[in-house]
Motif scaffolding. Structure first.
Motif, PDB file in Angstrom:
ATOM      1  N   GLN A 157      14.364 -10.916  -5.618  1.00 46.89           N
ATOM      2  CA  GLN A 157      13.993 -10.507  -6.970  1.00 46.89           C
ATOM      3  C   GLN A 157      14.044 -11.685  -7.955  1.00 46.89           C
ATOM      4  O   GLN A 157      13.597 -11.560  -9.089  1.00 46.89           O
ATOM      5  N   HIS A 158      14.543 -12.822  -7.497  1.00 48.52           N
ATOM      6  CA  HIS A 158      14.519 -14.036  -8.313  1.00 48.52           C
ATOM      7  C   HIS A 158      13.183 -14.763  -8.164  1.00 48.52           C
ATOM      8  O   HIS A 158      12.941 -15.760  -8.838  1.00 48.52           O
ATOM      9  N   SER A 159      12.334 -14.286  -7.263  1.00 49.20           N
ATOM     10  CA  SER A 159      11.047 -14.925  -6.990  1.00 49.20           C
ATOM     11  C   SER A 159       9.907 -14.062  -7.530  1.00 49.20           C
ATOM     12  O   SER A 159      10.130 -13.008  -8.117  1.00 49.20           O
ATOM     13  N   GLN A 160       8.685 -14.539  -7.287  1.00 47.88           N
ATOM     14  CA  GLN A 160       7.495 -13.762  -7.624  1.00 47.88           C
ATOM     15  C   GLN A 160       6.762 -13.356  -6.349  1.00 47.88           C
ATOM     16  O   GLN A 160       5.548 -13.130  -6.354  1.00 47.88           O
ATOM     17  N   MET A 161       7.492 -13.229  -5.253  1.00 47.69           N
ATOM     18  CA  MET A 161       6.880 -12.941  -3.967  1.00 47.69           C
ATOM     19  C   MET A 161       6.479 -11.475  -3.848  1.00 47.69           C
ATOM     20  O   MET A 161       7.178 -10.587  -4.344  1.00 47.69           O
ATOM     21  N   SER A 162       5.358 -11.213  -3.202  1.00 47.32           N
ATOM     22  CA  SER A 162       4.920  -9.847  -2.943  1.00 47.32           C
ATOM     23  C   SER A 162       5.988  -9.095  -2.159  1.00 47.32           C
ATOM     24  O   SER A 162       6.771  -9.683  -1.411  1.00 47.32           O
ATOM     25  N   PHE A 163       6.006  -7.775  -2.337  1.00 41.53           N
ATOM     26  CA  PHE A 163       6.916  -6.851  -1.642  1.00 41.53           C
ATOM     27  C   PHE A 163       8.360  -6.934  -2.132  1.00 41.53           C
ATOM     28  O   PHE A 163       9.259  -6.420  -1.478  1.00 41.53           O
ATOM     29  N   THR A 164       8.613  -7.556  -3.282  1.00 42.42           N
ATOM     30  CA  THR A 164       9.997  -7.731  -3.731  1.00 42.42           C
ATOM     31  C   THR A 164      10.258  -7.131  -5.108  1.00 42.42           C
ATOM     32  O   THR A 164      11.307  -7.395  -5.689  1.00 42.42           O
ATOM     33  N   GLY A 165       9.350  -6.327  -5.626  1.00 41.49           N
ATOM     34  CA  GLY A 165       9.554  -5.729  -6.948  1.00 41.49           C
ATOM     35  C   GLY A 165      10.366  -4.456  -6.886  1.00 41.49           C
ATOM     36  O   GLY A 165       9.939  -3.402  -7.371  1.00 41.49           O
ATOM     37  N   HIS A 205       1.969 -13.767   0.081  1.00 46.25           N
ATOM     38  CA  HIS A 205       1.000 -13.336  -0.930  1.00 46.25           C
ATOM     39  C   HIS A 205      -0.392 -13.212  -0.321  1.00 46.25           C
ATOM     40  O   HIS A 205      -1.104 -12.225  -0.570  1.00 46.25           O
ATOM     41  N   GLU A 206      -0.776 -14.178   0.485  1.00 45.04           N
ATOM     42  CA  GLU A 206      -2.102 -14.138   1.104  1.00 45.04           C
ATOM     43  C   GLU A 206      -2.218 -12.941   2.041  1.00 45.04           C
ATOM     44  O   GLU A 206      -3.243 -12.241   2.062  1.00 45.04           O
ATOM     45  N   ALA A 217      -2.577  -9.800  -0.036  1.00 49.27           N
ATOM     46  CA  ALA A 217      -3.869  -9.714  -0.726  1.00 49.27           C
ATOM     47  C   ALA A 217      -5.012  -9.380   0.211  1.00 49.27           C
ATOM     48  O   ALA A 217      -5.963  -8.687  -0.169  1.00 49.27           O
ATOM     49  N   THR A 218      -4.945  -9.858   1.448  1.00 50.86           N
ATOM     50  CA  THR A 218      -6.070  -9.702   2.376  1.00 50.86           C
ATOM     51  C   THR A 218      -5.888  -8.564   3.370  1.00 50.86           C
ATOM     52  O   THR A 218      -6.819  -8.240   4.103  1.00 50.86           O
ATOM     53  N   SER A 219      -4.704  -7.952   3.413  1.00 41.60           N
ATOM     54  CA  SER A 219      -4.458  -6.867   4.365  1.00 41.60           C
ATOM     55  C   SER A 219      -5.454  -5.726   4.161  1.00 41.60           C
ATOM     56  O   SER A 219      -5.800  -5.375   3.033  1.00 41.60           O
ATOM     57  N   ASP A 220      -5.914  -5.160   5.271  1.00 36.30           N
ATOM     58  CA  ASP A 220      -6.819  -4.008   5.183  1.00 36.30           C
ATOM     59  C   ASP A 220      -6.110  -2.717   5.593  1.00 36.30           C
ATOM     60  O   ASP A 220      -6.737  -1.732   5.978  1.00 36.30           O
ATOM     61  N   SER A 221      -4.791  -2.708   5.495  1.00 36.07           N
ATOM     62  CA  SER A 221      -4.008  -1.526   5.853  1.00 36.07           C
ATOM     63  C   SER A 221      -4.435  -0.328   5.014  1.00 36.07           C
ATOM     64  O   SER A 221      -4.734  -0.443   3.822  1.00 36.07           O
ATOM     65  N   MET A 222      -4.435   0.842   5.650  1.00 34.84           N
ATOM     66  CA  MET A 222      -4.738   2.078   4.924  1.00 34.84           C
ATOM     67  C   MET A 222      -3.716   2.346   3.829  1.00 34.84           C
ATOM     68  O   MET A 222      -3.992   3.072   2.877  1.00 34.84           O
ATOM     69  N   LEU A 223      -2.529   1.760   3.954  1.00 32.04           N
ATOM     70  CA  LEU A 223      -1.522   1.910   2.911  1.00 32.04           C
ATOM     71  C   LEU A 223      -2.030   1.400   1.568  1.00 32.04           C
ATOM     72  O   LEU A 223      -1.673   1.924   0.512  1.00 32.04           O
ATOM     73  N   ALA A 234       0.789  -8.288  -4.445  1.00 32.31           N
ATOM     74  CA  ALA A 234      -0.655  -8.268  -4.245  1.00 32.31           C
ATOM     75  C   ALA A 234      -1.092  -7.149  -3.312  1.00 32.31           C
ATOM     76  O   ALA A 234      -2.294  -6.933  -3.126  1.00 32.31           O
ATOM     77  N   PHE A 235      -0.148  -6.419  -2.740  1.00 28.42           N
ATOM     78  CA  PHE A 235      -0.502  -5.359  -1.790  1.00 28.42           C
ATOM     79  C   PHE A 235      -1.099  -4.150  -2.506  1.00 28.42           C
ATOM     80  O   PHE A 235      -2.012  -3.509  -1.988  1.00 28.42           O
ATOM     81  N   ALA A 236      -0.589  -3.834  -3.675  1.00 24.03           N
ATOM     82  CA  ALA A 236      -1.153  -2.804  -4.560  1.00 24.03           C
ATOM     83  C   ALA A 236      -1.406  -1.490  -3.835  1.00 24.03           C
ATOM     84  O   ALA A 236      -2.529  -0.997  -3.754  1.00 24.03           O
ATOM     85  N   CYS A 237      -0.327  -0.857  -3.354  1.00 21.80           N
ATOM     86  CA  CYS A 237      -0.459   0.375  -2.569  1.00 21.80           C
ATOM     87  C   CYS A 237      -0.203   1.640  -3.385  1.00 21.80           C
ATOM     88  O   CYS A 237      -0.234   2.739  -2.837  1.00 21.80           O
ATOM     89  N   LYS A 238       0.066   1.505  -4.687  1.00 21.87           N
ATOM     90  CA  LYS A 238       0.412   2.691  -5.468  1.00 21.87           C
ATOM     91  C   LYS A 238      -0.834   3.505  -5.815  1.00 21.87           C
ATOM     92  O   LYS A 238      -1.967   3.038  -5.685  1.00 21.87           O
ATOM     93  N   LEU A 239      -0.595   4.719  -6.289  1.00 26.55           N
ATOM     94  CA  LEU A 239      -1.673   5.706  -6.381  1.00 26.55           C
ATOM     95  C   LEU A 239      -1.786   6.337  -7.768  1.00 26.55           C
ATOM     96  O   LEU A 239      -1.448   7.509  -7.958  1.00 26.55           O
ATOM     97  N   PRO A 240      -2.273   5.625  -8.769  1.00 21.99           N
ATOM     98  CA  PRO A 240      -2.563   6.293 -10.044  1.00 21.99           C
ATOM     99  C   PRO A 240      -3.701   7.305  -9.833  1.00 21.99           C
ATOM    100  O   PRO A 240      -4.801   6.944  -9.412  1.00 21.99           O
ATOM    101  N   THR A 241      -3.412   8.573 -10.098  1.00 24.23           N
ATOM    102  CA  THR A 241      -4.398   9.627  -9.838  1.00 24.23           C
ATOM    103  C   THR A 241      -4.654  10.436 -11.102  1.00 24.23           C
ATOM    104  O   THR A 241      -3.796  10.553 -11.973  1.00 24.23           O
ATOM    105  N   ARG A 242      -5.849  10.998 -11.156  1.00 27.42           N
ATOM    106  CA  ARG A 242      -6.247  11.787 -12.325  1.00 27.42           C
ATOM    107  C   ARG A 242      -7.151  12.929 -11.861  1.00 27.42           C
ATOM    108  O   ARG A 242      -8.043  12.740 -11.025  1.00 27.42           O
ATOM    109  N   ASP A 243      -6.925  14.106 -12.415  1.00 28.74           N
ATOM    110  CA  ASP A 243      -7.836  15.233 -12.207  1.00 28.74           C
ATOM    111  C   ASP A 243      -8.656  15.405 -13.475  1.00 28.74           C
ATOM    112  O   ASP A 243      -8.124  15.752 -14.531  1.00 28.74           O
ATOM    113  N   GLU A 244      -9.951  15.136 -13.373  1.00 33.26           N
ATOM    114  CA  GLU A 244     -10.805  15.138 -14.559  1.00 33.26           C
ATOM    115  C   GLU A 244     -10.882  16.523 -15.199  1.00 33.26           C
ATOM    116  O   GLU A 244     -10.965  16.647 -16.423  1.00 33.26           O
TER     117      GLU A 244
END
Length: 551
Positions: free
Chosen positions: A66-74, A221-222, A225-231, A284-294
């Motif tokens: 948490q002292h770094s800016q590395m992905s997966f550590t927030g 980070h790379e 950013a480039t993973s194609d995981s369904m997650l 950079a993995f960005a796996c979260k799910l902001p969702t909206r029902d119009e």
């Protein structure tokens, strides 16, 4: 070995006092996060502490990453005596709090005592301020953020907040950060609520230096950013169909193992409602799910798989918008979606009301405020199942996650022995059974795999690295030795010490083999339990000696 840096800030909210203590020896042995919180809680909390009493202590802890800016550590960790399980428990949450926490310069913050009025506690690198906030009584999580933003310029990423459920001591109340990220399991929100703490804030400019190899950070980070995981596309919701079709999706309060409405609450259904990308701090993995029902205007984050199970199949509800609404209510009111959904489903079973989404939403509100039947459900299934005449689907008082140990038997054993109860994240042995590394049925060869998985997970929680990192170049196994300047065996030894201290604390509170049990049978369970204890070096009664515990 790489570890978190910074002293312990101990805050007595009853006396409105605080002090700073150096804890370098603990950090060196326990890295940070869950390990740090567990060691501090074990040594500083009375073994007979009432989880909702002033003598219980709650620890917020960071790790070296948490002292770094590395992905997966927030992420961050909370440890305390759980009002749900009555044992020592840790839980972690993502979002954006961790960097603000480390900016105060502390590796751990201890909350003890009990305030005589509702307060917010503001931690900076200059000290601690106590603010009376009577106007925030019963306020929802986002309303607290709005008020503190207006008053102090604090964003949701600075805050760890208790909703109405925590104030009302709902035993599975969560602590919320970034408004929608939950320190979910074990009732940590009730611990803070019982201390009359509505909110903690963190802000500063004193992040300690921790040396992390730049090339490893770049590689991670790379990969993220480039993973194609369904997650990345569907979060854990992607697993709903796979688990349902190939294993088991517990349905209608565990009475069935498949759900006819699964397609309408699947990962694809979530994707249809996802309207942008979401992430945790610096990831950079960005796996979260902001969702909206119009149609209804409902917005939330998620639901992830466990919420789809608990408020979907378990409740007999087959509409993703209804599950989204349950998810949003739990976030705003401050409750663990797994325990709350399972508790509500138990009531639906007792009343033959499966599929009644309006009743589900009404019950969630009632639970958070302990109104009517909600007061009963707020105690958790273990405490009310006899009164409602339903089966007790818990281990050590913690409601089951949606990965069915009746089908994947190693995970069943994992639920039984886990120090914090029926939590799927304690070992994540389920992954080896889902992906074919271990057979689904039986326990042959599984106790050794379980011991290693528990130790590895405990270390990972001490470093506080997201479990999804394995979806990006096997980050932990590939880079662990370089990141932590230590070999894997030493890292596993850290995890082993964490598990042992949890077990010892719980033993001192009266827990033993009788608590390592399941509400269903799996083949060779008792023999598997014997082997697990042998491998751990514990007694056949599931206890650990003071001599074995060491430092």
């Amino acid at each position: 070995m790489l570890h978190a840096s910074g002293p312990l800030l101990s805050i007595d909210v009853g006396r409105r006092e605080y002090e700073v203590e150096e804890i370098d020896d603990v950090l060196e042995a326990y890295v940070g996060g869950r390990g740090l919180g567990t060691k501090l809680a074990h040594d500083r909390t009375p073994f007979d502490a009432d989880p909702l009493g002033p003598e219980n202590r709650l620890y917020l802890t960071s790790g070296p990453m948490q002292h770094s800016q590395m992905s997966f550590t927030g992420r961050m960790n909370i440890t305390s005596v759980s009002p749900l399980t009555d044992g020592l428990a840790s839980t972690n949450a993502g979002g954006f709090l961790s960097r603000n926490f480390t900016s105060t310069g502390y590796s751990a913050v201890e909350i003890t005592g009990q305030s005589d009025e509702l307060i917010a506690v503001h931690v900076t690198d200059d000290g601690v301020e106590f603010e009376a906030v009577p106007e925030l009584e019963e306020a929802r999580v986002s309303a607290v953020t709005e008020e503190l933003n207006d008053r102090r310029g604090l964003e949701s990423e600075h805050l760890a907040t208790v909703g109405p459920a925590g104030e009302n001591r709902v035993r599975f109340a969560s602590v919320m950060t970034s408004d929608s990220r939950a320190f979910g399991r074990g009732g940590m929100g009730a611990v803070l609520g019982a201390k009359n703490v509505k909110c903690l804030s963190f802000r500063g400019e004193s992040t300690p230096d921790v040396e992390i190899p730049e090339d490893v950070q770049s590689e991670v980070h790379e990969g993220a950013a480039t993973s194609d995981s369904m997650l990345k596309q569907q979060g854990t919701a992607f697993a709903t169909d796979v688990i349902h079709d190939n294993f088991s999706l517990p349905t209608r309060y565990f009475s069935e193992q498949s759900f006819e409405g699964v397609e309408a609450i699947s990962g694809n259904a979530v994707t249809e409602k996802k309207y942008k990308k979401g992430t945790c701090s610096s990831c950079a993995f960005a796996c979260k799910l902001p969702t909206r029902d119009e149609e209804t205007g409902l917005e939330t984050e998620g639901p992830e798989f466990e919420t789809i199970f608990s408020f979907g199949s378990s409740a007999g509800v087959g509409d993703i918008v209804d599950v989204m609404k349950s998810n949003e209510l739990c976030d705003e009111l401050g409750m663990d979606t797994i325990s709350c959904g399972v508790a509500v489903s138990a009531y639906l079973a007792a009343e033959d009301e499966f599929g009644n989404a309006d009743l589900v939403h009404d019950l969630v509100e009632k639970v958070a405020r302990r109104e009517g039947i909600g007061d009963t459900l707020a105690e958790g299934v273990d405490r009310f199942h006899d009164e409602l005449g339903v089966e007790n689907w818990t281990v050590k008082g913690l409601e089951f996650a949606g990965h069915d140990g009746r089908v994947i038997h190693g995970q069943g054993l994992s639920y039984a022995v886990a120090n914090r109860g029926a939590d799927h994240m304690y070992s994540t042995l389920l992954e080896q059974e889902y992906f074919g590394e271990l057979e689904q049925e039986g326990l042959d060869g599984k106790p050794p795999a379980l011991v290693r998985a528990e130790n590895w997970r405990a270390f990972q929680d001490s470093a506080i690295i997201c479990s999804h990192s394995a979806s990006s170049g096997e980050m932990m196994e590939t880079h662990a030795e370089r990141l932590f300047q230590s070999d894997v065996d030493e890292l596993l030894a850290v995890g082993e010490r964490v598990v042992e201290h949890e077990r010892h604390f719980n033993n001192e509170r009266g827990m033993d083999r009788e608590d390592d049990t399941l509400p269903y049978e799996i083949p060779d369970f008792e023999a598997g339990l014997d082997e697990y204890y042998d491998l751990r070096g514990w007694t056949q009664n599931g206890t650990i000696s003071d001599e074995q515990l060491g430092d």
